[in-house]
Enzyme design. Structure first.
Site, short mmCIF file in Angstrom:
data_model
loop_
_atom_site.label_atom_id
_atom_site.label_comp_id
_atom_site.label_asym_id
_atom_site.label_seq_id
_atom_site.Cartn_x
_atom_site.Cartn_y
_atom_site.Cartn_z
N ARG A 1 35.24 96.29 157.44
CA ARG A 1 36.40 95.52 157.00
C ARG A 1 36.80 95.80 155.56
O ARG A 1 37.82 95.28 155.09
CB ARG A 1 36.10 94.03 157.17
N TYR B 1 21.95 88.97 144.78
CA TYR B 1 21.23 88.38 145.91
C TYR B 1 20.41 89.50 146.53
O TYR B 1 20.80 90.66 146.45
CB TYR B 1 22.16 87.75 146.95
N GLU C 1 31.43 97.47 144.18
CA GLU C 1 32.29 96.54 144.92
C GLU C 1 33.66 96.59 144.25
O GLU C 1 33.82 96.16 143.11
CB GLU C 1 31.72 95.11 144.85
O1 0X9 Z 1 25.57 93.09 151.10
C1 0X9 Z 1 25.89 94.27 151.01
O2 0X9 Z 1 25.55 95.14 151.81
C2 0X9 Z 1 26.76 94.71 149.83
N1 0X9 Z 1 27.80 93.77 149.57
S1 0X9 Z 1 29.04 93.57 150.62
O3 0X9 Z 1 29.76 92.37 150.24
N2 0X9 Z 1 30.03 94.80 150.46
O4 0X9 Z 1 28.53 93.52 151.94
C3 0X9 Z 1 25.95 94.80 148.57
C4 0X9 Z 1 24.58 95.40 148.67
C5 0X9 Z 1 24.00 95.55 147.30
N3 0X9 Z 1 22.83 94.82 147.04
C6 0X9 Z 1 22.67 93.52 146.64
N4 0X9 Z 1 23.62 92.73 146.31
N5 0X9 Z 1 21.46 93.13 146.57
ZN ZN Z 2 30.14 96.18 151.94
#
Ligand code: 0X9
Ligand code: ZN
Length: 454
Positions: free
Chosen positions: A218, A388, A410
């Protein structure tokens, strides 16, 4: 995304997140029924060629308020409150570094519950389906399948159009670009990559780098920005000294759409689809890699948005990426996602600092500064897990297995309308992506990485 992070053991608070939204809204069903009646729409078949964008349904009726799904931003004041909010959510769009901010999708009853509480509720998107429908109407009206070249980045493009574009780029610039197929998706679509190299390359100056978009279906801006970076580099090579220097010193691989089945599904059926299409429920490809697979921020429940699959590399899309990265042992990598305007560096699965923490942090800061210099937008550099935890990511695997200096960016927006970014922001977002790519390469001095270590 972090929904389902404790699916295995947690009780009710996370339950609602396990159930994906109905893939086709009631309004779409009405539209589909109408179209089927007049024989315009063929049924979805895994290997069928994608229909042109003008064939999709065009319903954009307002949903009754009681059926509406609304995207909101809330800031819970405690873990308990956070769990309460998550229990109301149909989908989790994003989290933010100024944690514990949450962007949630709730139904009318959930919205009322939130509003009855004492925490401020900021509405991001009043009706997320209406927003997707409006985008679909705009795309249908624009007849975007055969755009004029100068118009190409003025609108979002579907999978076939993107693949045709990168193919053409390689045909027109054989001295710089080579088209490769690095594997096949679950439904048999090619995973295409462009390999870009300047004619002035010498072995001494060479670094290898990978950029990819669309691991999450998405996040449409990530496919467009990745394609656009390749386009800028190839077309600007002759006249722009900085771009020429980059391509003369870098062997760059570009994968515009890392999850083609999911992307097709997002265009045709469910704008907010995230995963690949494994057995209809899908696997989150960014939880399917083999460093810390199965850990925090991933789920063993197939219906979770962060379902990690049955084992590391259970999916052909992640296997193809693994083979490429194993073969090329890239010095640097950017995995483009949206949204939130963040520059994430390893680790993603743990708050522990990796051995290159300072260098990775320095490079992320340099990229953020170069992005800000483009259009004044702030992208926050931060280690992934401080945002996170997310285990089994491509970034962690590339860094952990080959010491590739790997980042997640992002892209836009910071909040706004989330994944549905207005098309006039494609070009400025591309400016930012290109700035990051160039700055990452320029920031990697000769002494930074010992190739023997990889
Ligand atoms: O959650 C994910 O895979 C990524 N964000 S998203 O909103 N595009 O889905 C970020 C992954 C990077 N790692 C952390 N935030 N820990
Ligand atoms: Zn993503």
């Amino acid at each position: 995304m972090s929904d389902g992070r404790r699916d295995d053991e947690s009780p009710t608070p996370w339950r609602r997140l396990l159930t994906a939204r109905p893939p086709i809204s009631a309004r779409w069903l009405v539209g589909l029924a109408g179209l089927l009646a007049v024989g315009l729409l063929t049924l979805e078949r895994p290997h069928a060629p994608a229909p042109s964008q003008t064939e999709a349904p065009t319903q954009a009726e307002e949903a009754p308020a009681s059926e509406r799904l609304t995207a909101v931003r809330v800031i819970p004041r405690s873990d308990a409150e956070r769990a309460e909010f998550l229990a109301l959510a149909h989908d989790l769009w994003s989290e933010h570094p100024s944690a514990p901010q949450l962007d949630l999708v709730v139904d009318a009853a959930g919205l009322e519950t939130l509003r009855e509480g004492s925490v401020p509720v900021e509405v991001l998107v009043e009706d997320v389906e209406a927003l997707a429908d409006a985008e679909r109407e705009r795309l249908n009206a624009a007849q975007v399948a055969r755009p004029a070249p100068e118009q190409w980045f003025s609108e979002y493009r579907d999978l076939d159009t993107i693949h045709a574009y990168v193919q053409q780029l390689a045909i027109e610039h054989p001295e710089l670009a080579e088209l490769r197929t690095i594997g096949q998706s679950l439904e048999g679509r090619p995973l295409l990559a462009l390999r870009l190299r300047g004619s002035g390359q010498t072995e001494r100056s060479e670094r290898t780098m990978l950029i990819d978009g669309g691991l999450h279906a998405r996040e449409w801006i990530s496919m467009m920005a990745t394609t656009c970076v390749a386009d800028r580099l190839v077309r600007g090579y002759e006249d722009d000294a900085r771009l020429r220097r980059f391509l003369d010193q870098t062997d760059l691989w570009v994968i515009p759409v890392a999850n083609p089945d999911g992307y097709v599904h997002s265009w045709r059926h469910d704008r907010y689809w995230r995963k690949n299409r494994r057995d209809g429920h899908g696997v989150d490809l960014n939880r399917n890699f083999g460093v810390a697979w199965g850990g925090d921020g991933s789920s063993n429940n197939p219906r979770s948005q962060v379902y990690r699959g049955t084992g590391p590399f259970s999916e052909p899309e992640s296997v193809a990426l693994r083979s490429l990265v194993d073969a090329e042992r890239f010095d640097a990598h950017i995995d483009f996602h949206s949204y939130g305007q963040l520059l994430l560096h390893p680790w993603s699965y743990t708050r522990e600092r990796p051995q290159d923490h300072r260098t990775l942090g320095r490079l992320a800061k340099a990229m953020a500064a170069s992005i800000k210099a483009e259009h004044g937008q702030r992208y926050r550099p931060i280690a992934g897990a401080s945002l996170y935890p997310a285990a089994g990511t491509l970034m962690d695997w590339a860094y952990g297995s080959h010491r590739t200096f790997s980042f997640v960016i992002e892209l836009r927006p910071r909040g706004g309308t989330g994944f549905v970014l207005p098309p006039d922001q494609i070009v400025p977002t591309c400016d930012e992506a290109l700035a990051a790519v160039l700055t990452l390469r320029e920031g990697m001095g000769a002494a930074e990485i010992d190739p023997a270590a990889r």
